[in-house]
Design a protein around this motif. Structure first.
Motif, mmCIF file in Angstrom:
data_model
loop_
_atom_site.group_PDB
_atom_site.id
_atom_site.type_symbol
_atom_site.label_atom_id
_atom_site.label_comp_id
_atom_site.label_asym_id
_atom_site.label_seq_id
_atom_site.Cartn_x
_atom_site.Cartn_y
_atom_site.Cartn_z
ATOM 1 N N ALA A 156 0.824 -1.208 0.000
ATOM 2 C CA ALA A 156 0.000 0.000 0.000
ATOM 3 C C ALA A 156 0.859 1.259 0.000
ATOM 4 C CB ALA A 156 -0.933 -0.005 1.199
ATOM 5 N N VAL A 157 1.920 1.263 0.788
ATOM 6 C CA VAL A 157 2.800 2.436 0.840
ATOM 7 C C VAL A 157 3.500 2.621 -0.510
ATOM 8 C CG1 VAL A 157 4.832 3.453 1.922
ATOM 9 C CG2 VAL A 157 3.128 2.277 3.324
ATOM 10 N N CYS A 158 3.959 1.525 -1.116
ATOM 11 C CA CYS A 158 4.588 1.615 -2.438
ATOM 12 C C CYS A 158 3.575 2.075 -3.486
ATOM 13 C CB CYS A 158 5.178 0.263 -2.827
ATOM 14 S SG CYS A 158 6.576 -0.266 -1.812
ATOM 15 N N PHE A 159 2.342 1.599 -3.378
ATOM 16 C CA PHE A 159 1.276 2.032 -4.289
ATOM 17 C C PHE A 159 1.001 3.522 -4.107
ATOM 18 C CE2 PHE A 159 -3.168 2.876 -5.250
ATOM 19 C CZ PHE A 159 -3.335 2.286 -6.489
ATOM 20 N N MET A 160 1.060 3.988 -2.874
ATOM 21 C CA MET A 160 0.848 5.406 -2.601
ATOM 22 C C MET A 160 1.886 6.253 -3.329
ATOM 23 S SD MET A 160 0.878 7.380 1.088
ATOM 24 C CE MET A 160 2.656 7.074 1.305
ATOM 25 N N PHE A 161 3.162 5.851 -3.263
ATOM 26 C CA PHE A 161 4.204 6.568 -3.989
ATOM 27 C C PHE A 161 3.935 6.534 -5.489
ATOM 28 C CE2 PHE A 161 7.145 5.340 -0.283
ATOM 29 C CZ PHE A 161 6.952 6.566 0.337
ATOM 30 N N SER A 162 3.482 5.386 -5.984
ATOM 31 C CA SER A 162 3.189 5.246 -7.408
ATOM 32 C C SER A 162 2.052 6.152 -7.842
ATOM 33 C CB SER A 162 2.839 3.788 -7.729
ATOM 34 O OG SER A 162 2.747 3.564 -9.125
ATOM 35 N N GLY A 163 1.102 6.390 -6.933
ATOM 36 C CA GLY A 163 -0.016 7.264 -7.246
ATOM 37 C C GLY A 163 0.343 8.732 -7.138
ATOM 38 N N ILE A 164 1.300 9.063 -6.278
ATOM 39 C CA ILE A 164 1.670 10.468 -6.048
ATOM 40 C C ILE A 164 2.570 10.998 -7.161
ATOM 41 C CG2 ILE A 164 2.991 11.997 -4.543
ATOM 42 C CD1 ILE A 164 1.965 10.360 -2.173
ATOM 43 N N PHE A 165 3.552 10.183 -7.577
ATOM 44 C CA PHE A 165 4.555 10.661 -8.530
ATOM 45 C C PHE A 165 4.251 10.215 -9.959
ATOM 46 C CE2 PHE A 165 6.740 10.388 -4.424
ATOM 47 C CZ PHE A 165 7.225 11.690 -4.322
ATOM 48 N N ASN A 166 4.653 11.050 -10.909
ATOM 49 C CA ASN A 166 4.488 10.737 -12.326
ATOM 50 C C ASN A 166 5.739 10.118 -12.935
ATOM 51 O OD1 ASN A 166 1.862 11.789 -12.422
ATOM 52 N ND2 ASN A 166 2.600 13.860 -12.868
ATOM 53 N N THR A 167 6.824 10.147 -12.188
ATOM 54 C CA THR A 167 8.103 9.634 -12.685
ATOM 55 C C THR A 167 8.492 8.376 -11.928
ATOM 56 O OG1 THR A 167 8.786 11.917 -13.138
ATOM 57 C CG2 THR A 167 10.493 10.232 -13.185
ATOM 58 N N ALA A 168 8.809 7.328 -12.681
ATOM 59 C CA ALA A 168 9.084 6.026 -12.075
ATOM 60 C C ALA A 168 10.299 6.057 -11.159
ATOM 61 C CB ALA A 168 9.275 4.974 -13.161
ATOM 62 N N LYS A 169 11.306 6.910 -11.484
ATOM 63 C CA LYS A 169 12.533 6.905 -10.680
ATOM 64 C C LYS A 169 12.268 7.368 -9.246
ATOM 65 C CE LYS A 169 14.107 11.526 -12.151
ATOM 66 N NZ LYS A 169 15.210 12.279 -12.803
ATOM 67 N N TYR A 170 11.320 8.292 -9.066
ATOM 68 C CA TYR A 170 10.985 8.735 -7.723
ATOM 69 C C TYR A 170 10.214 7.654 -6.965
ATOM 70 C CZ TYR A 170 12.299 13.372 -9.424
ATOM 71 O OH TYR A 170 12.970 14.438 -9.942
ATOM 72 N N THR A 171 9.292 7.022 -7.674
ATOM 73 C CA THR A 171 8.501 5.959 -7.046
ATOM 74 C C THR A 171 9.377 4.793 -6.625
ATOM 75 O OG1 THR A 171 6.562 6.546 -8.363
ATOM 76 C CG2 THR A 171 6.599 4.348 -7.394
ATOM 77 N N ILE A 172 10.210 4.309 -7.546
ATOM 78 C CA ILE A 172 11.046 3.146 -7.243
ATOM 79 C C ILE A 172 12.097 3.496 -6.200
ATOM 80 C CG2 ILE A 172 12.873 3.448 -8.967
ATOM 81 C CD1 ILE A 172 11.001 0.166 -8.316
ATOM 82 N N GLY A 173 12.562 4.762 -6.205
ATOM 83 C CA GLY A 173 13.557 5.181 -5.224
ATOM 84 C C GLY A 173 12.993 5.216 -3.815
ATOM 85 N N LEU A 174 11.848 5.892 -3.647
ATOM 86 C CA LEU A 174 11.239 5.982 -2.318
ATOM 87 C C LEU A 174 10.721 4.624 -1.850
ATOM 88 C CD1 LEU A 174 9.316 9.364 -2.695
ATOM 89 C CD2 LEU A 174 11.284 8.910 -1.229
ATOM 90 N N SER A 175 10.136 3.874 -2.761
ATOM 91 C CA SER A 175 9.650 2.537 -2.400
ATOM 92 C C SER A 175 10.796 1.634 -2.005
ATOM 93 C CB SER A 175 8.870 1.921 -3.570
ATOM 94 O OG SER A 175 7.725 2.669 -3.881
ATOM 95 N N GLY A 176 11.904 1.730 -2.733
ATOM 96 C CA GLY A 176 13.072 0.911 -2.423
ATOM 97 C C GLY A 176 13.635 1.222 -1.053
#
Length: 252
Positions: A156-176
């Motif tokens: 859910a937290v990783c999905f939240m990042f995916s929903g907030i950001f439009n750029t994959a590098k930010y999502t994968i970075g914060l999720s990682g």
């Protein structure tokens, strides 16, 4: 609210990594529970680490692909050009994320139940917990249910990042960072529980501390109470990710 065409597309895009993680987790569980030389490590290695590491890898890769990666690559423009609302996209991807994790743990749990029914594990092999008796099917189900809720919260937290950001590098970075820190802190806390001084405090730095297999083995209800927190985190994080995705400007 669920788009079946999108759900089919999402399954097609993620079935390989789901199958790989499910197979590895199931095989490891069977090996640790069936082989006499590894049975004493079943809860230290497999349930202590693998039930968060393997789903964590799956969650890290998949959550990014559900929203942010599609926006980044431009494929979300094609999805939204069809009669599918953003809310339906968010709900469909949420449902896929949750159901895929449920199925992953269901398969692994079924395998462990089968092995344990043939040759029940003696809890006395877990000497550091001073346990007695045999591992029961009910215990196996409770342990995996506890692990599942924590993994859904991670997702859910990783999905939240995916929903907030439009750029994959930010999502994968914060999720990682989030998944990696949660798993690493959990591993350090586990060694602390085995007697390594100072490391047990790491349990306060990870969401994985809400996963409590030792409570199940000692037949207390702490694991059930702790499940409330990852469930709450999951509901809030999925909601935030969905709402932000629905309302934000997309570079379509």
């Amino acid at each position: 609210m669920i788009s079946l065409p999108l759900l089919k597309q999402t399954i097609k895009s993620n079935w390989v990594i789901w199958s790989a993680m499910t197979a590895v987790m199931t095989v490891l569980c069977v090996q640790f529970s069936a082989m006499e030389m590894t049975q004493s490590l079943l809860f230290t290695i497999f349930y202590g680490m693998m039930t968060t590491i393997l789903p964590g890898i799956y969650v890290l890769v998949t959550a990014n692909k559900l929203l942010a990666s599609q926006v980044d690559r431009g494929s979300m423009a094609y999805v939204l050009s069809t009669p599918i609302k953003r809310s339906a996209v968010a709900v469909t991807q949420t449902v896929f994320m949750v159901i895929s994790l449920v199925l992953m743990f269901a398969i692994q749990t079924a395998a462990h139940l089968t092995v344990n029914a043939v040759d029940p594990l003696s809890l006395e092999t877990m000497a550091y917990n001073a346990l007695s008796g045999e591992l029961t099917g009910a215990m196996i189900i409770k342990i995996n249910l506890s692990a599942l809720t924590v993994c859904i919260a991670l997702a859910a937290v990783c999905f939240m990042f995916s929903g907030i950001f439009n750029t994959a590098k930010y999502t994968i970075g914060l999720s990682g960072v989030f998944v990696g820190e949660s798993i690493l802190a959990n591993m350090l806390a586990m060694f602390g529980s085995l007697g390594v001084d100072g490391l047990d405090n790491f349990k306060y730095a990870t969401i994985c501390s809400f996963y409590d297999y030792q409570s199940v083995l000692t037949e207390t209800n702490d694991w059930l109470v702790k499940m409330i927190f990852p469930i709450g985190i999951a509901v809030i994080a999925f909601a935030i990710g969905s709402i932000v995705f629905k309302k934000k400007d997309l570079p379509l």
